[in-house]
Design an enzyme around this catalytic site. Structure first.
Site, PDB file in Angstrom:
ATOM      1  N   HIS A  50     -11.167  -1.757  11.602  1.00 27.45           N
ATOM      2  CA  HIS A  50     -10.047  -2.607  11.198  1.00 27.45           C
ATOM      3  C   HIS A  50      -9.880  -3.686  12.275  1.00 27.45           C
ATOM      4  CE1 HIS A  50      -5.512  -2.664   9.880  1.00 27.45           C
ATOM      5  NE2 HIS A  50      -6.197  -3.646   9.343  1.00 27.45           N
TER       6      HIS A  50
ATOM      7  N   ARG B 222       0.860  -1.187   0.000  1.00 27.08           N
ATOM      8  CA  ARG B 222       0.000   0.000   0.000  1.00 27.08           C
ATOM      9  C   ARG B 222       0.895   1.235   0.000  1.00 27.08           C
ATOM     10  NH1 ARG B 222      -2.084   0.918   4.395  1.00 27.08           N
ATOM     11  NH2 ARG B 222      -1.411  -0.816   5.675  1.00 27.08           N
TER      12      ARG B 222
ATOM     13  N   ASP C  13      -9.734  -9.252   9.398  1.00 30.78           N
ATOM     14  CA  ASP C  13      -9.208  -7.916   9.089  1.00 30.78           C
ATOM     15  C   ASP C  13     -10.221  -6.780   9.273  1.00 30.78           C
ATOM     16  OD1 ASP C  13      -6.985  -6.349   8.236  1.00 30.78           O
ATOM     17  OD2 ASP C  13      -7.855  -6.161   6.246  1.00 30.78           O
TER      18      ASP C  13
ATOM     19  N   LYS D 229      -9.580  -2.232   1.692  1.00 31.81           N
ATOM     20  CA  LYS D 229      -9.267  -1.067   2.526  1.00 31.81           C
ATOM     21  C   LYS D 229     -10.011   0.190   2.039  1.00 31.81           C
ATOM     22  CE  LYS D 229      -6.161  -3.343   4.905  1.00 31.81           C
ATOM     23  NZ  LYS D 229      -6.450  -3.770   6.270  1.00 31.81           N
TER      24      LYS D 229
ATOM     25  N   SER E 127       4.765 -10.441   0.723  1.00 32.54           N
ATOM     26  CA  SER E 127       4.097 -11.348  -0.223  1.00 32.54           C
ATOM     27  C   SER E 127       2.821 -11.881   0.431  1.00 32.54           C
ATOM     28  CB  SER E 127       5.028 -12.483  -0.632  1.00 32.54           C
ATOM     29  OG  SER E 127       5.544 -13.138   0.511  1.00 32.54           O
ATOM     30  N   ARG E 128       1.858 -12.254  -0.412  1.00 31.25           N
ATOM     31  CA  ARG E 128       0.505 -12.491   0.112  1.00 31.25           C
ATOM     32  C   ARG E 128      -0.115 -13.760  -0.433  1.00 31.25           C
ATOM     33  NH1 ARG E 128      -1.886  -8.409   3.613  1.00 31.25           N
ATOM     34  NH2 ARG E 128      -0.276  -6.836   3.745  1.00 31.25           N
TER      35      ARG E 128
ATOM     36  N   TYR F 202      -1.029  -3.689  -7.034  1.00 27.18           N
ATOM     37  CA  TYR F 202      -0.874  -4.377  -5.752  1.00 27.18           C
ATOM     38  C   TYR F 202      -2.221  -4.439  -4.998  1.00 27.18           C
ATOM     39  CZ  TYR F 202      -0.153  -5.321  -0.926  1.00 27.18           C
ATOM     40  OH  TYR F 202      -0.306  -5.868   0.324  1.00 27.18           O
TER      41      TYR F 202
ATOM     42  N   GLY G 288      -3.703  -4.238  -1.970  1.00 25.78           N
ATOM     43  CA  GLY G 288      -4.263  -3.234  -1.063  1.00 25.78           C
ATOM     44  C   GLY G 288      -4.637  -1.927  -1.765  1.00 25.78           C
TER      45      GLY G 288
ATOM     46  N   CYS H  69       0.827  -7.208  13.826  1.00 24.92           N
ATOM     47  CA  CYS H  69       0.725  -7.568  15.249  1.00 24.92           C
ATOM     48  C   CYS H  69       0.013  -8.909  15.431  1.00 24.92           C
ATOM     49  CB  CYS H  69       0.001  -6.478  16.025  1.00 24.92           C
ATOM     50  SG  CYS H  69       0.986  -4.998  16.261  1.00 24.92           S
ATOM     51  N   GLY H  70      -0.162  -9.671  14.352  1.00 18.65           N
ATOM     52  CA  GLY H  70      -0.692 -11.031  14.483  1.00 18.65           C
ATOM     53  C   GLY H  70      -2.208 -11.137  14.474  1.00 18.65           C
TER      54      GLY H  70
ATOM     55  N   ASP I 247      -1.629 -19.538  23.364  1.00 15.96           N
ATOM     56  CA  ASP I 247      -1.749 -19.204  24.791  1.00 15.96           C
ATOM     57  C   ASP I 247      -2.478 -17.881  25.015  1.00 15.96           C
ATOM     58  OD1 ASP I 247      -0.522 -21.452  26.140  1.00 15.96           O
ATOM     59  OD2 ASP I 247       1.290 -20.865  25.055  1.00 15.96           O
TER      60      ASP I 247
ATOM     61  N   THR J 189      -4.267 -12.049  11.965  1.00 16.93           N
ATOM     62  CA  THR J 189      -4.738 -13.290  11.333  1.00 16.93           C
ATOM     63  C   THR J 189      -4.474 -14.476  12.262  1.00 16.93           C
ATOM     64  OG1 THR J 189      -4.334 -12.285   9.191  1.00 16.93           O
ATOM     65  CG2 THR J 189      -4.634 -14.656   9.199  1.00 16.93           C
TER      66      THR J 189
ATOM     67  N   SER K 276      -1.192  -3.216  11.711  1.00 18.30           N
ATOM     68  CA  SER K 276      -0.630  -4.242  10.824  1.00 18.30           C
ATOM     69  C   SER K 276       0.610  -4.849  11.501  1.00 18.30           C
ATOM     70  CB  SER K 276      -0.230  -3.605   9.486  1.00 18.30           C
ATOM     71  OG  SER K 276      -1.321  -2.898   8.961  1.00 18.30           O
TER      72      SER K 276
HETATM   73  C1  OXD Z   1      -2.943  -4.166   6.432  1.00 20.84           C
HETATM   74  C2  OXD Z   1      -3.479  -5.300   5.654  1.00 20.84           C
HETATM   75  O1  OXD Z   1      -1.936  -3.579   6.035  1.00 20.84           O
HETATM   76  O2  OXD Z   1      -4.460  -5.919   6.110  1.00 20.84           O
HETATM   77  O3  OXD Z   1      -3.532  -3.846   7.467  1.00 20.84           O
HETATM   78  O4  OXD Z   1      -2.970  -5.595   4.560  1.00 20.84           O
HETATM   79 MN    MN Z   2      -5.374  -4.926   7.776  1.00 19.14          MN
END
Ligand code: OXD
Ligand code: MN
Length: 611
Positions: A250, A93, A301, A230, A393-394, A221, A223, A274-275, A521, A277, A272
């Site tokens: 978000h 993005r 997301d 988004k 990469s996605r 790309y 995003g 911070c885990g 955990d 998913t 973004s």
């Molecule tokens: C982000 C995404 O950047 O979901 O938040 O791709």
């Molecule tokens: Mn996101």
């Protein structure tokens, strides 16, 4: 009379759906007008309406394969999966080229780039002029949210990219059903995308909230070009939500099922990286799994949230797939995400394993392929030290592939929220978890969300980047008004409001090692959160909010000393005094659009810290 009636039916079927001999799929005049105007501007060789049928999509896949736009992967190991590479200058993005084009500059606020809509339309029209010559313009009708849900909204994206069509098929409910949902209504988001020349100097992602419009040019790309994500579901939808009394956030949404089979839902916002998913698809630790705890993923997301008939907050995930970051995804970190990518998935900018025509990325396993191409399509030597996959990469994977997808995923009513969780990446300041005193204090906690830069990224380490509600790059209007909207929603909810919490999985020791094990955990913390919502767990009042007693976090089966947990819950008042100064400075940006309620919360925090 009869003749006139029959003539007008014939006319609307024939002339409105077949313009100049081409089938258009709708009689909605506003949609036809939008397509026609864009066609006159972009001058494609042909216009193709996407009905979403397998026949049409298979033909597009075959075309993309024949031109090299996509590579078909091993049909046995990864059925229906493709690899795509973006241009090397087009891998993420572009926040500095993303604009909110509201009529008044003030309305975009201090956290967005603003561009006068008249100037933006004029400049971009020059760039779009003839940009699709020699190409096809695809008309993609899509619904964000399940078809027929009162939450859902329709968009029409026009694009010259097959990759966009095929990604939108995974990420949204795409095709004729979306047009049926729209009917004759003018309430649709007009999205125009052209790859043009992929020129990064002329790349623009512009949002016109007052016109329900998004114009994106010179990027391929995800995003920047999957306009339902988004651009619509956050930037335009947050503006719509403010005007219509709902919220576009978000946030991931997950359900936790207890051994009695009851499921409670939590939504959570994290910046973004911070885990999100991983948390959305969490696997319970063995002792909890054995007892019968399960976690169900509703979304990873974005959440659209409304007040339901019962006065509580209800949420849907407007998307239909996951656009996840590949590197670091593996059987340990997120087996559910990995399983989701095993069929019908598009991989972007990962390593192409030529040994068996599959894909690979850093952190997938310890066996990088010997015979492979890197994300740029160059021969890649895994021993030479250079990364094979792009760090951003996605994978674009259908949600239905996910082993823990919630049974409520397509429920048009959404799921009721028991708790809202905010979080960031803080080495020392924020404790493992705390609960806000009430809704307004919770809005304050969300508004001061922040992450510290890590050594993994370039630039200074430990710099605090404020990212209120993880919406900094995604709020389509003035952030001060956005905070006000949150406060107003709280007033409507009254005592039906979900409780608001903050978590921090990233506290480090003096050597910089993470103290909390994280991943599965994290369920231990989520269970305390739910117990608080049900009134079955105790808490200690601190200067920043309610905290668990260390004994109230279940550590069964985890090798972690309770003293370490106490340390994780510790609130360092001196650090928080510094934090309060940082917040004061940040709040200064919003001037008189900062709600009085948040100023009061900040003063109250300072007072409690001084006590
Ligand atoms: C982000 C995404 O950047 O979901 O938040 O791709
Ligand atoms: Mn996101």
């Amino acid at each position: 009379m009869l003749f006139v009636g029959i003539w007008s039916i014939f006319r609307s079927i024939f002339f409105d759906t077949v313009i100049e001999g081409r089938f258009t799929m709708t009689t909605n005049k506003k949609v036809l007008e939008f397509v026609r105007e864009s066609e006159l501007l972009c001058k494609p060789d042909r216009v193709v309406w996407i009905d979403g049928s397998d026949e049409q999509l298979n033909a597009l896949r075959a075309e993309a394969e024949s031109t090299g736009e996509m590579v078909r992967l091993n049909e046995e190991k990864l059925p229906g999966c493709y690899l795509h590479r973006t241009a090397v200058n087009d891998v993420a993005r572009v926040e500095h080229r993303t604009f909110i084009c509201s009529r008044n500059e003030e309305d975009a606020g201090p956290t967005n780039n603003w561009w006068d809509p008249k100037e933006a339309y004029a400049k971009l029209s020059e760039l779009y002029d003839g940009a699709m010559k020699g190409r096809t313009m695809y008309v993609i009708p899509y619904s964000m949210g399940p078809i027929g849900s009162p939450f859902s909204k329709v968009g029409i994206e026009l694009t010259d990219s097959i990759y966009v069509v095929l990604n939108m098929d995974i990420m949204t409910r795409m095709g004729s059903a979306a047009l049926d949902q729209l009917g004759d209504s003018n309430d649709f988001v007009r999205g125009l995308h052209s790859k043009a020349q992929l020129d990064d100097e002329k790349r623009y992602i512009c949002h016109f909230p007052e016109d329900n419009a998004i114009w994106s040019i010179n990027s391929g790309y995800g995003g920047n070009v999957l306009l339902g994500k988004k651009c619509f579901a956050l930037r335009i939808a947050s503006y719509q939500g403010k005007n219509e009394g709902w919220m576009a956030e978000h946030m991931l949404i997950l359900g936790i099922e207890n051994p009695q089979g009851e499921i409670k839902y939590i939504s959570a916002a994290f910046p973004s990286a911070c885990g999100k998913t991983n948390l959305a698809m969490l696997i319970p630790p063995e002792v909890f799994a054995k007892k019968g705890y399960k976690v169900w993923c509703v979304g990873d997301d974005i959440a659209w949230i409304r007040i339901g008939e019962d006065g509580r907050l209800w949420a849907i995930n407007p998307e239909n797939g996951f656009f996840g970051v590949a590197p670091g995804t593996n059987v340990k970190s997120n087996p559910n995400a990995l399983s989701s990518t095993q069929q019908g998935t598009i991989f972007t900018n990962v390593v192409h394993n030529l040994e068996d025509n599959t894909v690979w990325w850093e952190g997938l396993d310890k066996n990088p392929p010997k015979n492979a191409l890197n994300w740029k399509g160059e021969v890649w030597d895994c021993t030479a030290g250079e990364k094979g996959a792009h760090p951003n990469s996605r994978f674009t994977a259908p949600a239905k592939n996910c082993p823990c997808v919630s049974a409520e995923f397509n429920n048009p009513k959404g799921v009721p929220l028991s708790a809202i969780v905010f979080g960031g990446r803080r080495a020392k300041t924020a404790p493992l978890v705390y609960q806000s005193f009430d809704w307004n204090h919770g809005v304050f906690v969300g508004s001061i969300m922040a992450s510290e830069t890590t050594a993994a990224a370039t630039g200074a380490v430990g710099v605090v980047r404020r990212d209120p509600m993880a919406m900094l790059p995604f709020c389509g209007y003035h952030m001060g008004d956005y905070f006000k909207h949150w406060i107003e929603i709280g007033k409507k909810l009254g005592d039906k409001a979900p409780k608001i919490f903050n978590v921090n999985w990233f506290r480090t020791d003096d050597e910089g090692h993470f103290i909390w094990p994280g991943f599965g955990d994290n369920l231990r913390v989520l269970l305390w959160i739910l117990a608080r919502c049900e009134g079955t767990a105790d808490a200690v009042e601190t200067a920043i909010g309610y905290e668990p007693k260390a004994e109230d976090i279940n550590l069964e089966g985890l090798d972690l000393d309770i003293e370490i947990l106490r340390e994780l819950l510790n609130v360092d008042k001196a650090l928080w005094a510094e934090e309060a100064e940082g917040i004061t400075e940040f709040y200064g940006k919003f001037g008189d659009r900062l709600p009085a309620e948040l100023k009061e919360e900040l003063e109250a925090l300072k007072k409690r810290l001084a006590e």
